[in-house]
Structures are given as structure tokens and as C-alpha cells.
Design a protein around this motif. Structure first.
Motif, PDB file in Angstrom:
ATOM      1  N   GLN A 191       2.240  48.090  69.505  1.00  0.00           N
ATOM      2  CA  GLN A 191       2.336  46.652  69.269  1.00  0.00           C
ATOM      3  C   GLN A 191       0.974  46.014  69.531  1.00  0.00           C
ATOM      4  OE1 GLN A 191       5.149  45.156  68.041  1.00  0.00           O
ATOM      5  NE2 GLN A 191       5.880  47.272  67.896  1.00  0.00           N
ATOM      6  N   ALA A 192       0.268  45.685  68.457  1.00  0.00           N
ATOM      7  CA  ALA A 192      -1.046  45.055  68.582  1.00  0.00           C
ATOM      8  C   ALA A 192      -1.347  44.319  67.284  1.00  0.00           C
ATOM      9  CB  ALA A 192      -2.121  46.110  68.847  1.00  0.00           C
ATOM     10  N   PRO A 193      -2.109  43.242  67.356  1.00  0.00           N
ATOM     11  CA  PRO A 193      -2.508  42.540  66.128  1.00  0.00           C
ATOM     12  C   PRO A 193      -3.236  43.483  65.181  1.00  0.00           C
ATOM     13  CG  PRO A 193      -3.099  41.264  68.079  1.00  0.00           C
ATOM     14  CD  PRO A 193      -2.668  42.612  68.566  1.00  0.00           C
ATOM     15  N   ARG A 194      -3.092  43.225  63.888  1.00  0.00           N
ATOM     16  CA  ARG A 194      -3.710  44.060  62.852  1.00  0.00           C
ATOM     17  C   ARG A 194      -4.653  43.213  62.015  1.00  0.00           C
ATOM     18  NH1 ARG A 194       0.332  47.053  64.633  1.00  0.00           N
ATOM     19  NH2 ARG A 194       0.714  49.157  63.844  1.00  0.00           N
ATOM     20  N   ILE A 195      -5.901  43.668  61.907  1.00  0.00           N
ATOM     21  CA  ILE A 195      -6.943  42.922  61.215  1.00  0.00           C
ATOM     22  C   ILE A 195      -7.571  43.791  60.132  1.00  0.00           C
ATOM     23  CG2 ILE A 195      -9.250  41.898  61.476  1.00  0.00           C
ATOM     24  CD1 ILE A 195      -8.479  41.029  64.255  1.00  0.00           C
ATOM     25  N   VAL A 196      -7.767  43.213  58.952  1.00  0.00           N
ATOM     26  CA  VAL A 196      -8.496  43.878  57.870  1.00  0.00           C
ATOM     27  C   VAL A 196      -9.887  43.266  57.794  1.00  0.00           C
ATOM     28  CG1 VAL A 196      -8.665  44.141  55.372  1.00  0.00           C
ATOM     29  CG2 VAL A 196      -6.466  44.496  56.507  1.00  0.00           C
ATOM     30  N   SER A 197     -10.915  44.121  57.779  1.00  0.00           N
ATOM     31  CA  SER A 197     -12.296  43.643  57.652  1.00  0.00           C
ATOM     32  C   SER A 197     -13.061  44.504  56.661  1.00  0.00           C
ATOM     33  CB  SER A 197     -13.020  43.671  58.999  1.00  0.00           C
ATOM     34  OG  SER A 197     -14.397  43.375  58.829  1.00  0.00           O
ATOM     35  N   LYS A 198     -13.809  43.839  55.781  1.00  0.00           N
ATOM     36  CA  LYS A 198     -14.600  44.572  54.794  1.00  0.00           C
ATOM     37  C   LYS A 198     -15.775  45.310  55.438  1.00  0.00           C
ATOM     38  CE  LYS A 198     -17.470  40.564  53.523  1.00  0.00           C
ATOM     39  NZ  LYS A 198     -17.816  39.647  52.414  1.00  0.00           N
ATOM     40  N   LEU A 199     -16.135  44.946  56.668  1.00  0.00           N
ATOM     41  CA  LEU A 199     -17.219  45.645  57.358  1.00  0.00           C
ATOM     42  C   LEU A 199     -16.876  47.112  57.584  1.00  0.00           C
ATOM     43  CD1 LEU A 199     -18.224  43.001  60.062  1.00  0.00           C
ATOM     44  CD2 LEU A 199     -19.410  43.518  57.921  1.00  0.00           C
ATOM     45  N   VAL A 200     -15.582  47.431  57.669  1.00  0.00           N
ATOM     46  CA  VAL A 200     -15.130  48.790  57.984  1.00  0.00           C
ATOM     47  C   VAL A 200     -14.898  49.614  56.719  1.00  0.00           C
ATOM     48  CG1 VAL A 200     -13.547  50.052  59.502  1.00  0.00           C
ATOM     49  CG2 VAL A 200     -13.896  47.646  59.873  1.00  0.00           C
ATOM     50  N   SER A 201     -15.103  49.004  55.553  1.00  0.00           N
ATOM     51  CA  SER A 201     -14.812  49.698  54.301  1.00  0.00           C
ATOM     52  C   SER A 201     -15.819  50.807  54.026  1.00  0.00           C
ATOM     53  CB  SER A 201     -14.814  48.709  53.135  1.00  0.00           C
ATOM     54  OG  SER A 201     -14.301  49.304  51.975  1.00  0.00           O
ATOM     55  N   GLU A 202     -15.411  51.760  53.213  1.00  0.00           N
ATOM     56  CA  GLU A 202     -16.261  52.905  52.905  1.00  0.00           C
ATOM     57  C   GLU A 202     -17.502  52.487  52.111  1.00  0.00           C
ATOM     58  OE1 GLU A 202     -17.562  55.493  53.689  1.00  0.00           O
ATOM     59  OE2 GLU A 202     -16.367  57.207  53.010  1.00  0.00           O
ATOM     60  N   ARG A 203     -18.579  53.213  52.330  1.00  0.00           N
ATOM     61  CA  ARG A 203     -19.739  53.091  51.461  1.00  0.00           C
ATOM     62  C   ARG A 203     -19.308  53.462  50.043  1.00  0.00           C
ATOM     63  NH1 ARG A 203     -25.452  56.486  52.118  1.00  0.00           N
ATOM     64  NH2 ARG A 203     -26.681  55.209  50.643  1.00  0.00           N
ATOM     65  N   ILE A 204     -19.819  52.776  49.046  1.00  0.00           N
ATOM     66  CA  ILE A 204     -19.415  53.074  47.673  1.00  0.00           C
ATOM     67  C   ILE A 204     -20.068  54.371  47.217  1.00  0.00           C
ATOM     68  CG2 ILE A 204     -19.407  52.292  45.286  1.00  0.00           C
ATOM     69  CD1 ILE A 204     -17.647  50.597  47.036  1.00  0.00           C
ATOM     70  N   TYR A 205     -19.245  55.369  46.959  1.00  0.00           N
ATOM     71  CA  TYR A 205     -19.688  56.619  46.357  1.00  0.00           C
ATOM     72  C   TYR A 205     -19.088  56.769  44.957  1.00  0.00           C
ATOM     73  CZ  TYR A 205     -20.938  58.082  51.148  1.00  0.00           C
ATOM     74  OH  TYR A 205     -21.472  58.167  52.415  1.00  0.00           O
ATOM     75  N   HIS A 206     -17.770  56.563  44.890  1.00  0.00           N
ATOM     76  CA  HIS A 206     -17.016  56.765  43.652  1.00  0.00           C
ATOM     77  C   HIS A 206     -16.080  55.586  43.406  1.00  0.00           C
ATOM     78  CE1 HIS A 206     -17.631  61.051  45.198  1.00  0.00           C
ATOM     79  NE2 HIS A 206     -18.405  60.965  44.128  1.00  0.00           N
ATOM     80  N   ALA A 207     -15.366  55.648  42.296  1.00  0.00           N
ATOM     81  CA  ALA A 207     -14.385  54.602  41.995  1.00  0.00           C
ATOM     82  C   ALA A 207     -13.316  54.520  43.080  1.00  0.00           C
ATOM     83  CB  ALA A 207     -13.741  54.869  40.634  1.00  0.00           C
ATOM     84  N   ALA A 208     -13.046  55.631  43.739  1.00  0.00           N
ATOM     85  CA  ALA A 208     -12.046  55.650  44.813  1.00  0.00           C
ATOM     86  C   ALA A 208     -12.405  54.701  45.945  1.00  0.00           C
ATOM     87  CB  ALA A 208     -11.891  57.067  45.355  1.00  0.00           C
ATOM     88  N   ASP A 209     -13.687  54.340  46.061  1.00  0.00           N
ATOM     89  CA  ASP A 209     -14.152  53.484  47.150  1.00  0.00           C
ATOM     90  C   ASP A 209     -14.223  52.015  46.743  1.00  0.00           C
ATOM     91  OD1 ASP A 209     -14.517  55.845  48.664  1.00  0.00           O
ATOM     92  OD2 ASP A 209     -16.423  56.179  47.632  1.00  0.00           O
ATOM     93  N   ILE A 210     -13.824  51.715  45.529  1.00  0.00           N
ATOM     94  CA  ILE A 210     -13.771  50.340  45.047  1.00  0.00           C
ATOM     95  C   ILE A 210     -12.369  49.792  45.307  1.00  0.00           C
ATOM     96  CG2 ILE A 210     -13.813  48.900  42.970  1.00  0.00           C
ATOM     97  CD1 ILE A 210     -15.992  50.757  41.881  1.00  0.00           C
ATOM     98  N   GLY A 211     -12.309  48.603  45.892  1.00  0.00           N
ATOM     99  CA  GLY A 211     -11.033  48.060  46.338  1.00  0.00           C
ATOM    100  C   GLY A 211     -10.332  47.180  45.333  1.00  0.00           C
TER     101      GLY A 211
END
Length: 250
Positions: free
Chosen positions: A132-152
Motif C-alpha cells: 500500500q503506497a502511492p503510485r507515480i508515473v514519471s517520464k524521467l524513469v522511461s527507457e532511453r529510445i532504442y527501438h519502437a518498443a521504447d516509444i510510448g
């Protein structure tokens, strides 16, 4: 190379380790503890408070399975264009297999931060189902772009699947790095200096947070850059913020 490989025995093995096992060329916990004390002093002198970070790489994805036996950076590599790739059945099982360990983490996580990419959010929801903890989404944690799989995807698309997450910095439809000459859906490697600046921004942001224990659910490129270690799918590592600050001369 980018170690995007599926774990062949992923359903029976859970990868968990602590950073001190790898510190100082394997010369033991005493040397690692001394390094951590030195780093903690440096951080405190800059006005930061020590934090414990539980780092988790997402589970195996469709893209990971496609990459088995392929050189992702080879001249003949063909990107299958699996935009925002999803967890495979193996990845789902890996994440569920980590639940009990996640529920017993000490110190207990006070907030869970995940990349906006679907594989990270899904992994976080499965691994930390009992936390039980707050959940935060941040683009800072996103993968470096290598392939299309890394595009959100756009923030509103993500919110439809993850309404229980808080979105702190997704203010644009195309929030990931892209080359304007090619457009947001053409994968171009995120330049090293831009990626490195983003990682330093991430560490500074963590330093400003009020929590003393945090989870980051992220990716191979991000976690490798932060720690200098290659993470397998659904591997967890616990590390101090001061150690990461020292690694990046902050």
C-alpha cells in the motif's frame, strides 16, 4: 550491447540483489559500507537526505522475446515496430513471482515510481500488488529510445489503463525524446548527453522527494546507467541514493 534477452527459466527464478555485493570490486561489505558512509556525508553536505531505493526492471516483454539470438545494434537488425511493447506470459509470471519479496521489503516503500511505458506500469502493479503506497508515473524513469518498443503512448491513453496512478510530468501528447525531422513515432537513438542529463535530473528529483524509501520500476538502459550493472528482467536491487549520487558526481 543491450542485454534484452528473455530469462529461459524465469518462472522458477526471482532475481534479487543488494548493491553492496558488487561494490569495490567484490572486496567485501566493509569497503562498500565505508564508500557509502563517504557518499552519504557528501550528499548531506549538499542538503540532501539519505534514501533507500528499491530498483526493479520490468518483466520479459514481447520485444525481449523477439530479441533472443539477435544483435539489437547489428547492421542487419530489423525493428519489429512493437510500439510500447507489453509483458509476455513469462513476464507476467516473473512479476507475480516477486510479490512476496516485494511485500517484505525493509524499509517499506513509501512511494512507487514507474516509467510511463506499459511494461513498467504493469510490472509495478503485479510486483507491488500487496504494498500500500502511492503510485507515480514519471517520464524521467522511461527507457532511453532504442527501438519502437521504447516509444510510448499519449497520457490519456495510459490513464485509461492506469487510473490509480498519478501522472506528475506527462504534459505533452508526445512526451518521449524524438527527432523532429522524423516525427514522434520514428525511433531514433536518444543522444547520450540528453539521456545523461535526464538521469541526473531524475536523481535530483528523487533527492527532493519527502520519502525515505522509494521504488523505481524502470528499464535496462536507465537502471544500467544509474548503477553500472546490467539488470535481468524482473530483477530487483536495493541501493542508497548517496551511492547513485557519488556514481554521477552529484
Amino acid at each position: 550491447g543491450r542485454a534484452e534477452v528473455a530469462d529461459t527459466d524465469a518462472t522458477s527464478t526471482v532475481h534479487v540483489r543488494r548493491f553492496h555485493e558488487y561494490a569495490a570490486g567484490g572486496r567485501g561489505g566493509a569497503v562498500a559500507a565505508m564508500a557509502n558512509r563517504h557518499a552519504a556525508t557528501s550528499v548531506r553536505n549538499k542538503g540532501f537526505t539519505e534514501k533507500t531505493l528499491h530498483l526493479v526492471r520490468h518483466g520479459t516483454t514481447e520485444m525481449n522475446e523477439y530479441l533472443v539470438g539477435k544483435a539489437w545494434d547489428g547492421v542487419d537488425f530489423v525493428d519489429p515496430m512493437l510500439y510500447d511493447t507489453r509483458l509476455s506470459r513469462t513476464g507476467i509470471d516473473q512479476a507475480k513471482g516477486l510479490q512476496e519479496i516485494a511485500a517484505g521489503l525493509n524499509p517499506t516503500p513509501e512511494v512507487i515510481v514507474a516509467s510511463p511505458l506499459t511494461r513498467a506500469i504493469h510490472t509495478a502493479d503485479l510486483v507491488f500488488e500487496k504494498v500500500q503506497a502511492p503510485r507515480i508515473v514519471s517520464k524521467l524513469v522511461s527507457e532511453r529510445i532504442y527501438h519502437a518498443a521504447d516509444i510510448g503512448r499519449s497520457p490519456w491513453e495510459i490513464r485509461e489503463e492506469a487510473p490509480h496512478w498519478e501522472f506528475v510530468d506527462l504534459h505533452e501528447e508526445h512526451w518521449w525524446h524524438y527527432d523532429e525531422r522524423h516525427g514522434p513515432h520514428f525511433p531514433v537513438l536518444e543522444p547520450e548527453h540528453i539521456f545523461d542529463n535526464r538521469m541526473k535530473q531524475l536523481l535530483r528529483w528523487i533527492g527532493t522527494r519527502p520519502e525515505s524509501s522509494m521504488v523505481l520500476v524502470s528499464h535496462w538502459g536507465v537502471l544500467g546507467h544509474l548503477t553500472g550493472k546490467e539488470f535481468e528482467n524482473c530483477e530487483m536491487m536495493t541501493v542508497s541514493l548517496s551511492t547513485l549520487y557519488k556514481n554521477h558526481s552529484l
